[in-house]
Design an enzyme around this catalytic site. Sequence first.
Site, short mmCIF file in Angstrom:
data_model
loop_
_atom_site.label_atom_id
_atom_site.label_comp_id
_atom_site.label_asym_id
_atom_site.label_seq_id
_atom_site.Cartn_x
_atom_site.Cartn_y
_atom_site.Cartn_z
N GLU A 53 0.97 -0.89 -0.07
CA GLU A 53 0.42 -0.12 0.00
C GLU A 53 0.65 1.18 0.25
OE1 GLU A 53 -0.07 -2.32 1.77
OE2 GLU A 53 -2.05 -2.57 2.86
N THR A 199 19.44 -40.83 1.75
CA THR A 199 19.88 -40.27 0.70
C THR A 199 20.61 -39.80 0.88
OG1 THR A 199 17.52 -40.68 0.42
CG2 THR A 199 18.84 -38.88 -0.59
N ALA A 297 6.97 -41.34 5.53
CA ALA A 297 6.39 -40.66 7.27
C ALA A 297 5.54 -39.86 6.79
CB ALA A 297 7.83 -40.44 7.93
N1 LIG Z 1 14.33 -40.55 -6.85
C1 LIG Z 1 14.30 -39.83 -6.16
O1 LIG Z 1 13.65 -39.34 -6.48
C2 LIG Z 1 15.45 -40.32 -4.99
C3 LIG Z 1 15.37 -38.83 -4.01
C4 LIG Z 1 15.81 -39.40 -3.20
C5 LIG Z 1 16.89 -40.24 -2.53
N2 LIG Z 1 16.58 -41.39 -3.53
C6 LIG Z 1 17.40 -42.63 -2.78
O2 LIG Z 1 16.73 -43.18 -1.78
C7 LIG Z 1 17.25 -44.23 -0.71
C8 LIG Z 1 17.03 -44.17 0.04
O3 LIG Z 1 15.93 -43.62 0.42
P1 LIG Z 1 15.49 -44.05 2.25
O4 LIG Z 1 14.09 -44.99 1.97
O5 LIG Z 1 16.19 -45.39 2.23
O6 LIG Z 1 16.06 -43.52 3.06
P2 LIG Z 1 15.85 -41.53 3.39
O7 LIG Z 1 14.56 -41.91 3.60
O8 LIG Z 1 17.20 -40.65 3.29
O9 LIG Z 1 16.50 -42.04 4.78
C9 LIG Z 1 15.66 -43.01 5.82
C10 LIG Z 1 16.91 -42.51 7.49
O10 LIG Z 1 16.47 -41.01 7.69
C11 LIG Z 1 16.21 -41.36 8.96
N3 LIG Z 1 14.36 -41.27 8.37
C12 LIG Z 1 14.29 -41.34 7.97
N4 LIG Z 1 12.81 -40.34 8.01
C13 LIG Z 1 12.06 -40.70 9.48
C14 LIG Z 1 11.43 -40.00 10.59
N5 LIG Z 1 10.00 -39.62 10.22
N6 LIG Z 1 11.99 -40.50 11.75
C15 LIG Z 1 13.31 -40.53 12.27
N7 LIG Z 1 14.17 -40.77 11.18
C16 LIG Z 1 13.75 -40.47 10.13
C17 LIG Z 1 15.85 -42.99 9.10
O11 LIG Z 1 17.66 -42.79 9.63
P3 LIG Z 1 18.30 -43.71 11.51
O12 LIG Z 1 18.27 -44.83 10.60
O13 LIG Z 1 19.38 -43.66 11.62
O14 LIG Z 1 16.69 -43.46 12.35
C18 LIG Z 1 16.38 -43.14 8.34
O15 LIG Z 1 16.86 -44.41 8.46
C19 LIG Z 1 18.67 -43.95 -2.09
O16 LIG Z 1 19.39 -45.01 -2.67
C20 LIG Z 1 18.75 -42.29 -2.94
O17 LIG Z 1 19.49 -43.04 -3.67
C21 LIG Z 1 15.46 -41.76 -4.27
ZN LIG Z 2 0.94 -3.14 5.96
#
Ligand SMILES: NC(=O)c1ccc[n+]([C@@H]2O[C@H](COP(=O)([O-])OP(=O)(O)OC[C@H]3O[C@@H](n4cnc5c(N)ncnc54)[C@H](OP(=O)(O)O)[C@@H]3O)[C@@H](O)[C@H]2O)c1
Ligand SMILES: [Zn+2]
Length: 347
Positions: A53, A199, A297
């Site tokens: 404004e 990741t 999650a």
């Molecule tokens: N194509 C795509 O677009 C894409 C994108 C991203 C990743 N990726 C692939 O995905 C793979 C990894 O995926 P991912 O599912 O195994 O791993 P992620 O989601 O990257 O990580 C998982 C870890 O993060 C922590 N975590 C995740 N969510 C959590 C929550 N809600 N609360 C607490 N901790 C949490 C935990 O660690 P802790 O075990 O230490 O508790 C869990 O083991 C890789 O191979 C990557 O290349 C692909």
């Molecule tokens: Zn204002």
Amino acid sequence: MTDELFMRRALDLAALGQGTTRPNPMVGCVVVGPAGTIIGEGYHQQYGGPHAEVNALASVEDQDLLRQSRVFVTLEPCSHHGKTPPCADLLIAKGVPEVVVCNDDPNPLVSGRGLNKLRAAGIKVSTGLLATEGRALNKRFFTMQEKKRPYVVLKWAESADGFLAGPHFQPVQISGPQAGLLTHKWRTEEAAILVGTRTALHDNPRLNAREWPGPQPVRITLDKNLSLPPSHHLFDGSQPTLVYTHRHRDARPNLDFITLPPDIAAAPDVLPAVLADLHARGLESVLVEGGPTVVGALLASDLWDEMRVFRSPRRLERGIAAPRVGLRSWRTAENVGEDKLFWFENH
Ligand SMILES: NC(=O)c1ccc[n+]([C@@H]2O[C@H](COP(=O)([O-])OP(=O)(O)OC[C@H]3O[C@@H](n4cnc5c(N)ncnc54)[C@H](OP(=O)(O)O)[C@@H]3O)[C@@H](O)[C@H]2O)c1
Ligand SMILES: [Zn+2]
């Protein structure tokens, strides 16, 4: 009809503040003179800077005309002293007879006060013109105000047969170069970008916008046991980075370790606490680039607002499965290079 056009112009002006007003909303303003034409325009350009404004009224050459002008503004004029004096007072002081508003202020502490102040001064006030468009423009701001968390955008790329990584976390390039370019653009549009521990470990992402100009997002990862290699890109200090952990490590320039309290750290899902902390830091939105554990999650607890899924024509045959979503519920689907982009909204 013409009123709608004036408000559309105000919304277009507001959008010019994309990326520079956050966590403030984008706001635009148009002054329509006695001849029914636009005689002044302005928008909120910079966080902490003058409101829309102020800029619009100041742009009017013949200030006497304000006494016969209608002012179109995309958000309820403020009534309190923040970083700048109240816009409601300015409109009253300038003798503006009519104000047309798009969206009411979502903050319950101030909502309606600006409008009441204007009405009490005898100004004709109406609200709600193009309200849906206004909410869409400021979706991040409204989510932050109403849900007390950042606006959450989930993004991933999956193969034609539904995998987002190869076996054993080996990184594979799934989407094409145009999808990559668009992803870099998206990184400039959100305040923050988040990935899970695995990741961060296996992909060693930089999480910056290299292929598109604009502000760089705050990088965020989870690292419960501080097990990620310090030589990874995320820890290079090149842009602000937050690491949520159960342990303690001293901060370095551009790198903060946030120790979650024991009760939260013990919970299976720490993401609600992480989002609450991001909110407290004034980060209005977060682009979540996986992996599937983090995305799953957020989907399970309904903590998301948009989902953008690239589906590649190529098959992987085996690997890590992408989150299962009903691909029929997409809002739009479009071709991006060789990939198909499905865009979902959580209502
Ligand atoms: N194509 C795509 O677009 C894409 C994108 C991203 C990743 N990726 C692939 O995905 C793979 C990894 O995926 P991912 O599912 O195994 O791993 P992620 O989601 O990257 O990580 C998982 C870890 O993060 C922590 N975590 C995740 N969510 C959590 C929550 N809600 N609360 C607490 N901790 C949490 C935990 O660690 P802790 O075990 O230490 O508790 C869990 O083991 C890789 O191979 C990557 O290349 C692909
Ligand atoms: Zn204002």
